[in-house]
Enzyme design. Structure first.
Site, PDB file in Angstrom:
ATOM      1  N   ASP A 120     -27.565 -17.158  -3.713  1.00  7.01           N
ATOM      2  CA  ASP A 120     -28.763 -17.864  -4.186  1.00  7.01           C
ATOM      3  C   ASP A 120     -29.020 -17.650  -5.679  1.00  7.01           C
ATOM      4  O   ASP A 120     -29.881 -18.315  -6.267  1.00  7.01           O
ATOM      5  CB  ASP A 120     -30.000 -17.416  -3.386  1.00  7.01           C
ATOM      6  CG  ASP A 120     -29.924 -17.889  -1.935  1.00  7.01           C
ATOM      7  OD1 ASP A 120     -29.176 -18.839  -1.651  1.00  7.01           O
ATOM      8  OD2 ASP A 120     -30.623 -17.297  -1.090  1.00  7.01           O
TER       9      ASP A 120
ATOM     10  N   LYS B 262     -38.091 -13.755   0.946  1.00  6.66           N
ATOM     11  CA  LYS B 262     -38.176 -14.943   1.806  1.00  6.66           C
ATOM     12  C   LYS B 262     -37.431 -14.711   3.122  1.00  6.66           C
ATOM     13  O   LYS B 262     -37.968 -14.969   4.199  1.00  6.66           O
ATOM     14  CB  LYS B 262     -37.600 -16.142   1.037  1.00  6.66           C
ATOM     15  CG  LYS B 262     -37.646 -17.448   1.774  1.00  6.66           C
ATOM     16  CD  LYS B 262     -37.683 -18.615   0.814  1.00  6.66           C
ATOM     17  CE  LYS B 262     -36.333 -18.981   0.233  1.00  6.66           C
ATOM     18  NZ  LYS B 262     -35.433 -19.627   1.195  1.00  6.66           N
TER      19      LYS B 262
ATOM     20  N   ARG C 201     -25.627 -27.462  -5.432  1.00  8.25           N
ATOM     21  CA  ARG C 201     -25.933 -26.629  -6.605  1.00  8.25           C
ATOM     22  C   ARG C 201     -24.775 -26.524  -7.594  1.00  8.25           C
ATOM     23  O   ARG C 201     -24.998 -26.098  -8.731  1.00  8.25           O
ATOM     24  CB  ARG C 201     -26.406 -25.236  -6.162  1.00  8.25           C
ATOM     25  CG  ARG C 201     -27.824 -25.270  -5.643  1.00  8.25           C
ATOM     26  CD  ARG C 201     -28.383 -23.892  -5.353  1.00  8.25           C
ATOM     27  NE  ARG C 201     -29.768 -24.021  -4.884  1.00  8.25           N
ATOM     28  CZ  ARG C 201     -30.384 -23.138  -4.127  1.00  8.25           C
ATOM     29  NH1 ARG C 201     -29.758 -22.043  -3.738  1.00  8.25           N
ATOM     30  NH2 ARG C 201     -31.634 -23.338  -3.752  1.00  8.25           N
TER      31      ARG C 201
END
Ligand code: S3P
Length: 432
Positions: free
Chosen positions: A320, A25, A351
């Site tokens: 991530d 990405k 998160r």
């Protein structure tokens, strides 16, 4: 509005086989951005057709750039060269993508026109002051909600001054935004980070012909380079691969191979940590493709993992991957502590809170820390109905937990997986 999708996951007996994960990405975004600024055409192969990268394409089309594709993961960007972007007639929309918004702000800061950029409900609540501060010091004027911290943001760019920026956070988005603005400044712009963040912007700027120098945690770029269109081969995304690397490390009897995954040192912290936990990971056929290190990753179940402490320099190298690492930790023997990761609170969701809520629901022993998570591994997980909170990585981490939980797991709001990993469910099907 997209319909909400439930993803049903049953426990896996074992995972076996070979499957490719989609393109990276971060690299896909940057290929479009630098391709747009370069002279001549840029061909991007293995581009990630996820929603975030499609938002980047959409924004650049609105800035007057002709872009073909994605067609079979191929994108052709007809570069506009220096001064080639044009004032957008409408608001630019970065969707859910922090990378699109923060990097594009750096580019817009150097344009002599007015633009407005917004995003979805999650992105409109993510902090933008971290890029707007340095960009304003370089000479841009950027206004937005709550003192300019939140989108929609209105940008008046122009000729920029070079700048030496000491960033308080290790963030590739901040670093890249300032470096991209530095392309429009007369002189050398530098960014100094507390820890090294992913270096795809530096690598790709060099690939396109910019003068970039790196020394320790400092990166500098000279303004007004002549960027030339290039062929970019995007490696498989290690952040997507991580879901299956963890899955094969915790599902007994597994043996999987993920070909052509990017293993750039600034991204591969998850491999180091899983190896330290006792996982059976091998990097095969290591090579460099398009300036990025790539390998085929083989993962064999190697018995129960053991808990670890993850902190400091390692955090930006796996930021991530923390949601899925927490799933691994929930099954491991002993305690896993993740610290120095307060950045997780300003991702697509908070998160730290969403991982703790998700794993807590499965029955794991998990505690929120202000800057991380504390997990006491080994409690059996029970299949549950859990929410994605609109966060693609929470949805996929929950699906991985479902592979080792008793009974069925339902991930609600699983459509967000398409943000970074269209085809996640098909890859899972191939491997189980
Ligand atoms: C990214 C940088 C990281 C990462 C994000 C992608 C990038 O964000 O979490 O998914 O492509 O530069 P930060 O720069 O906020 O750490």
């Amino acid at each position: 509005m997209t319909d909400t999708i439930d993803l049903h996951v049953l426990p896996a007996e074992t995972l076996r086989g070979t499957a490719a994960v989609p393109g990276d990405k971060s690299i896909s975004h940057r290929a479009v951005m630098l391709g747009a600024l370069a002279e001549g055409d840029t061909i991007v192969e293995n581009f990630l057709p996820g929603e975030d990268c499609l938002s980047t394409i959409d924004c650049f089309r609105k800035l007057g750039v002709e872009i073909e594709g994605p067609d079979n993961c191929m994108v052709k960007v007809h570069g506009r060269g220096p001064g080639g972007l044009t004032e957008p007639e409408d608001v630019l929309n970065a969707g859910n993508s922090g990378t699109t918004m923060r990097l594009l702000l750096g580019i817009l800061a150097g344009q002599s026109f007015f633009s407005v950029i917004t995003g979805d409900v999650s992105l409109r609540s993510r902090p933008m002051a971290r890029v707007i501060g340095p960009l304003e010091q370089m000479g841009a004027r950027i206004g937005g909600r709550q003192g300019g911290n939140f989108a929609p943001l209105a940008v008046r760019g122009g000729q920029l001054k070079p700048f030496i920026y000491s960033s308080p956070v290790a963030s590739a988005q901040v670093k890249s935004s300032v470096l991209l603005a530095g392309l429009f400044a007369d002189g050398v712009t530098a960014v100094i980070e507390p820890h090294r963040s992913r270096d795809h912007t530096e690598r790709m700027l060099k690939h396109f012909g910019a003068a970039v120098e790196i020394s320790g945690n400092t990166v500098q770029v000279s303004g007004h380079p002549r960027l030339k269109g290039q062929r970019v081969i995007v490696p498989g995304d290690i952040s997507s691969a991580a879901f299956f690397i963890v899955a094969a490390s915790i599902v007994p009897g597994s043996d999987i191979t993920l070909p052509g995954v990017g293993v750039n040192q600034t991204r591969s912290g998850i491999l180091d940590v899983l190896l330290e936990m006792g996982a059976g990971i091998e990097l095969l056929n290591q090579r460099v493709e398009g300036g990025e290190p790539v390998a085929d990753i083989r993962v064999r179940y190697n018995g129960r993992l053991t808990g670890v402490t993850v902190e400091g320099d390692t955090i930006p190298r796996l930021i991530d991957e923390v949601p899925v690492l927490a799933v691994a930790a929930a099954t491991a023997e002993g305690v896993t502590k993740i610290r120095n990761a307060a950045e997780l609170r300003v991702k697509e969701s908070d998160r730290i809170a969403t991982v703790a809520a998700m794993l807590g629901k499965f029955g794991a022993d998990v505690e929120e820390l202000p800057d991380g998570l504390l997990l006491r591994g080994g409690r059996p997980l029970e299949g549950v109905i859990c929410e994605s909170h609109g966060d693609h990585r929470i949805a996929m981490a929950a699906a991985v937990a479902g592979l080792i939980a008793y009974g069925e797991t339902v991930v609600r709001g699983a459509e967000c997986i398409d943000i970074s990993f269209p085809g996640f469910a098909s890859v899972l099907k191939i491997l189980r």
